[in-house]
Design an enzyme around this catalytic site. Structure first.
Site, PDB file in Angstrom:
ATOM      1  N   ARG A 153       0.204   8.638  -0.530  1.00 37.35           N
ATOM      2  CA  ARG A 153       1.224   7.678  -1.007  1.00 37.35           C
ATOM      3  C   ARG A 153       2.661   8.126  -0.675  1.00 37.35           C
ATOM      4  NH1 ARG A 153      -2.880   5.812  -1.117  1.00 37.35           N
ATOM      5  NH2 ARG A 153      -3.976   4.673  -2.750  1.00 37.35           N
ATOM      6  N   SER A 222      -1.158  -0.175  -9.089  1.00 33.10           N
ATOM      7  CA  SER A 222      -1.127   1.134  -9.761  1.00 33.10           C
ATOM      8  C   SER A 222       0.316   1.485 -10.095  1.00 33.10           C
ATOM      9  CB  SER A 222      -1.691   2.215  -8.855  1.00 33.10           C
ATOM     10  OG  SER A 222      -2.963   1.847  -8.428  1.00 33.10           O
ATOM     11  N   GLU A 318       4.404   5.295  -9.211  1.00 29.34           N
ATOM     12  CA  GLU A 318       4.159   5.061  -7.781  1.00 29.34           C
ATOM     13  C   GLU A 318       5.022   3.874  -7.332  1.00 29.34           C
ATOM     14  OE1 GLU A 318      -0.016   4.657  -6.334  1.00 29.34           O
ATOM     15  OE2 GLU A 318       0.696   2.804  -5.436  1.00 29.34           O
TER      16      GLU A 318
HETATM   17  C1  LIG Z   1      -2.672  -5.891  -7.494  1.00 26.65           C
HETATM   18  C2  LIG Z   1      -2.134  -4.807  -6.597  1.00 26.65           C
HETATM   19  C3  LIG Z   1      -3.001  -3.915  -5.999  1.00 26.65           C
HETATM   20  C4  LIG Z   1      -2.524  -2.882  -5.182  1.00 26.65           C
HETATM   21  N1  LIG Z   1      -3.416  -2.036  -4.598  1.00 26.65           N
HETATM   22  C5  LIG Z   1      -2.985  -1.055  -3.786  1.00 26.65           C
HETATM   23  C6  LIG Z   1      -3.912  -0.163  -3.158  1.00 26.65           C
HETATM   24  O1  LIG Z   1      -5.123  -0.276  -3.308  1.00 26.65           O
HETATM   25  N2  LIG Z   1      -3.412   0.815  -2.370  1.00 26.65           N
HETATM   26  C7  LIG Z   1      -2.074   0.959  -2.159  1.00 26.65           C
HETATM   27  O2  LIG Z   1      -1.702   1.881  -1.411  1.00 26.65           O
HETATM   28  N3  LIG Z   1      -1.176   0.121  -2.712  1.00 26.65           N
HETATM   29  C8  LIG Z   1      -1.594  -0.867  -3.520  1.00 26.65           C
HETATM   30  N4  LIG Z   1      -0.695  -1.711  -4.122  1.00 26.65           N
HETATM   31  C9  LIG Z   1       0.746  -1.524  -3.858  1.00 26.65           C
HETATM   32  C10 LIG Z   1       1.284  -2.454  -2.732  1.00 26.65           C
HETATM   33  O3  LIG Z   1       0.314  -3.344  -2.341  1.00 26.65           O
HETATM   34  C11 LIG Z   1       1.740  -1.641  -1.518  1.00 26.65           C
HETATM   35  O4  LIG Z   1       2.668  -0.668  -1.877  1.00 26.65           O
HETATM   36  C12 LIG Z   1       2.340  -2.535  -0.432  1.00 26.65           C
HETATM   37  O5  LIG Z   1       2.515  -1.797   0.750  1.00 26.65           O
HETATM   38  C13 LIG Z   1       3.671  -3.145  -0.857  1.00 26.65           C
HETATM   39  O6  LIG Z   1       4.078  -4.097   0.096  1.00 26.65           O
HETATM   40  P1  LIG Z   1       5.327  -5.044  -0.202  1.00 26.65           P
HETATM   41  O7  LIG Z   1       5.661  -5.755   1.049  1.00 26.65           O
HETATM   42  O8  LIG Z   1       5.047  -5.881  -1.366  1.00 26.65           O
HETATM   43  O9  LIG Z   1       6.424  -3.942  -0.528  1.00 26.65           O
HETATM   44  P2  LIG Z   1       7.775  -4.063  -1.400  1.00 26.65           P
HETATM   45  O10 LIG Z   1       7.421  -3.963  -2.844  1.00 26.65           O
HETATM   46  O11 LIG Z   1       8.562  -5.229  -0.965  1.00 26.65           O
HETATM   47  O12 LIG Z   1       8.490  -2.732  -0.952  1.00 26.65           O
HETATM   48  C14 LIG Z   1       7.927  -1.472  -1.252  1.00 26.65           C
HETATM   49  C15 LIG Z   1       8.840  -0.374  -0.679  1.00 26.65           C
HETATM   50  O13 LIG Z   1       8.879  -0.473   0.735  1.00 26.65           O
HETATM   51  C16 LIG Z   1      10.221  -0.710   1.196  1.00 26.65           C
HETATM   52  N5  LIG Z   1      10.109  -1.654   2.306  1.00 26.65           N
HETATM   53  C17 LIG Z   1       9.513  -2.880   2.296  1.00 26.65           C
HETATM   54  N6  LIG Z   1       9.557  -3.419   3.528  1.00 26.65           N
HETATM   55  C18 LIG Z   1      10.219  -2.531   4.311  1.00 26.65           C
HETATM   56  C19 LIG Z   1      10.616  -2.533   5.688  1.00 26.65           C
HETATM   57  N7  LIG Z   1      10.319  -3.540   6.517  1.00 26.65           N
HETATM   58  N8  LIG Z   1      11.319  -1.466   6.146  1.00 26.65           N
HETATM   59  C20 LIG Z   1      11.611  -0.418   5.332  1.00 26.65           C
HETATM   60  N9  LIG Z   1      11.267  -0.358   4.037  1.00 26.65           N
HETATM   61  C21 LIG Z   1      10.576  -1.414   3.533  1.00 26.65           C
HETATM   62  C22 LIG Z   1      10.976  -1.251  -0.001  1.00 26.65           C
HETATM   63  O14 LIG Z   1      12.361  -0.936   0.086  1.00 26.65           O
HETATM   64  C23 LIG Z   1      10.294  -0.495  -1.134  1.00 26.65           C
HETATM   65  O15 LIG Z   1      10.818   0.790  -1.245  1.00 26.65           O
HETATM   66  C24 LIG Z   1      -1.132  -2.757  -4.945  1.00 26.65           C
HETATM   67  C25 LIG Z   1      -0.257  -3.682  -5.528  1.00 26.65           C
HETATM   68  C26 LIG Z   1      -0.742  -4.686  -6.353  1.00 26.65           C
HETATM   69  C27 LIG Z   1       0.212  -5.662  -6.964  1.00 26.65           C
END
Ligand SMILES: Cc1cc2nc3c(=O)[nH]c(=O)nc-3n(C[C@H](O)[C@H](O)[C@H](O)COP(=O)(O)OP(=O)(O)OC[C@H]3O[C@@H](n4cnc5c(N)ncnc54)[C@H](O)[C@@H]3O)c2cc1C
Length: 338
Positions: A153, A222, A318
């Site tokens: 992570r 998480s 996280e």
């Molecule tokens: C129900 C649920 C289940 C999940 N299960 C998992 C799992 O099994 N495993 C896991 O690893 N994660 C899991 N997650 C967490 C999540 O899915 C991941 O962290 C995912 O990668 C987030 O994507 P996002 O586009 O929504 O990110 P955001 O929430 O929009 O951003 C997350 C971070 O990334 C940065 N960021 C976003 N886009 C960019 C970009 N283009 N360039 C630079 N920085 C950027 C943001 O500034 C922030 O710091 C889960 C979340 C939920 C809600």
């Protein structure tokens, strides 16, 4: 002010000064005042606990390019693509490999930031390079996998050096030499002849059963990282809790499921206002209606403090939690002596 309620899956009522949609890479070099900007994908790992006194850079870049080699496929995927749709796309086009990562919410651009992982597989196994643009230095960079600092992570993209780095494209390498990864308990009963599609279907079924859908109960997955403890602490804990699940990390340390610690501590019933712990999955904090950032913060503090009192283990979010000026530092969560 622009509402962020629909831009993050925990759905706290918060706003930002402006939301800038990025649909073309060229837009990035025209942006000024990078310190005011927060980069956002689909907001499934970000929680705005207060009104953000800055602008949101909402990454909406699209496109998937595939190149076939004799032993692998190379994919260049734009950051604004949806991660699960990409997994489906690869399987539909006969490129197995990403199936264990199905249904992880969020964008492709955010996936390397925390090196998403699930069911025994991590994204870093498939990364060839990450490409992007540094808003502060005005430099376009192509970072081969070895420069990305991937671990559990974690990646360099979470470090201060990369806080102004917009990931525009993720380069994946999917080897043709494929076998299903079935090591994780929920998949272990599947035959080794299972297809990638069958594995994906199982992963989807298990995830739907175990995790609350943010569209129904707002959450950010998480909430805490699984803590990594050294073997002295591990031995002490195992003596007291012989059934505690443990996942070895290396010769010196092991990972303990944070959800187990919270559940075993009897904290599932904790609730502050509308912020609570999910009944089935203690690792997930949920918004049961109109939770405020303050309520969520209080709940997280209580869990961290009680887990520390009981097990001597420090939990760490996280999720990326923001206050009015940006990311809330790790030290904030441990200030009560935890
Ligand atoms: C129900 C649920 C289940 C999940 N299960 C998992 C799992 O099994 N495993 C896991 O690893 N994660 C899991 N997650 C967490 C999540 O899915 C991941 O962290 C995912 O990668 C987030 O994507 P996002 O586009 O929504 O990110 P955001 O929430 O929009 O951003 C997350 C971070 O990334 C940065 N960021 C976003 N886009 C960019 C970009 N283009 N360039 C630079 N920085 C950027 C943001 O500034 C922030 O710091 C889960 C979340 C939920 C809600």
């Amino acid at each position: 002010m622009v509402s962020l309620k629909d831009k993050h899956s925990f759905r706290i009522s918060a706003s930002a000064n402006e939301v800038i949609s990025v649909t073309h890479r060229d837009q990035l070099s025209e942006l000024t005042n990078p310190d005011e900007l927060w980069i956002l994908g689909e907001g499934t790992n970000t929680i705005f606990t207060e009104d953000f006194q800055g602008k949101i850079l909402w990454i909406q870049l699209r496109g998937i390019e595939v190149t076939e080699h004799s032993d692998a496929w190379s994919l260049q995927v734009a950051a604004g693509e949806n991660w699960h749709q990409l997994v489906e796309y690869t399987l539909l086009h006969g490129m197995p490999g990403l199936e264990n990562l199905a249904l992880i919410p969020g964008s492709v651009g955010a996936a390397p930031v925390q090196n998403i992982g699930a069911y025994g597989v991590e994204l870093s196994e498939f990364i060839e390079a990450v490409e992007g643009y540094d808003l502060k230095t005005g430099e376009a960079r192509y970072l081969p996998k070895d420069s990305c600092g991937f671990s559990y992570r974690e990646s360099v993209f979470k470090t201060p050096e990369f806080s102004h780095f917009v990931i525009t494209d993720v380069h994946l390498r999917i080897p043709k030499d494929w076998a299903p990864t079935l090591s994780y308990a929920d998949l272990a009963d599947m035959p080794s002849s299972s297809t990638a599609h069958e594995v994906m279907q199982r992963v989807i079924t298990v995830r739907r059963r175990k995790l609350p859908d943010p569209a129904e109960i707002p959450n950010a997955g998480s909430f805490f990282k699984n803590p990594v403890v050294d073997h002295t602490r591990l031995k002490m804990l195992q003596e007291k809790y012989p059934t505690m699940p443990v996942y070895p990390v290396d010769d010196q340390s092991s990972k303990i499921p944070a959800g187990w610690l919270i559940d075993k501590a009897g904290l599932k019933a904790l609730q502050v206002g509308d912020a609570g712990v999910h009944e089935q999955q203690a690792l997930v904090l949920v918004n049961r209606g109109a939770a405020s950032g303050q309520e969520l913060s209080q709940l997280a503090h209580q869990i961290i403090a009680q887990v520390h009192d009981i097990y001597g283990v420090k939990l760490e979010p996280e999720v990326r939690l923001l206050n009015r000026s940006g990311l809330i530092p790790k030290s904030h969560w441990w200030q009560d002596g935890a």
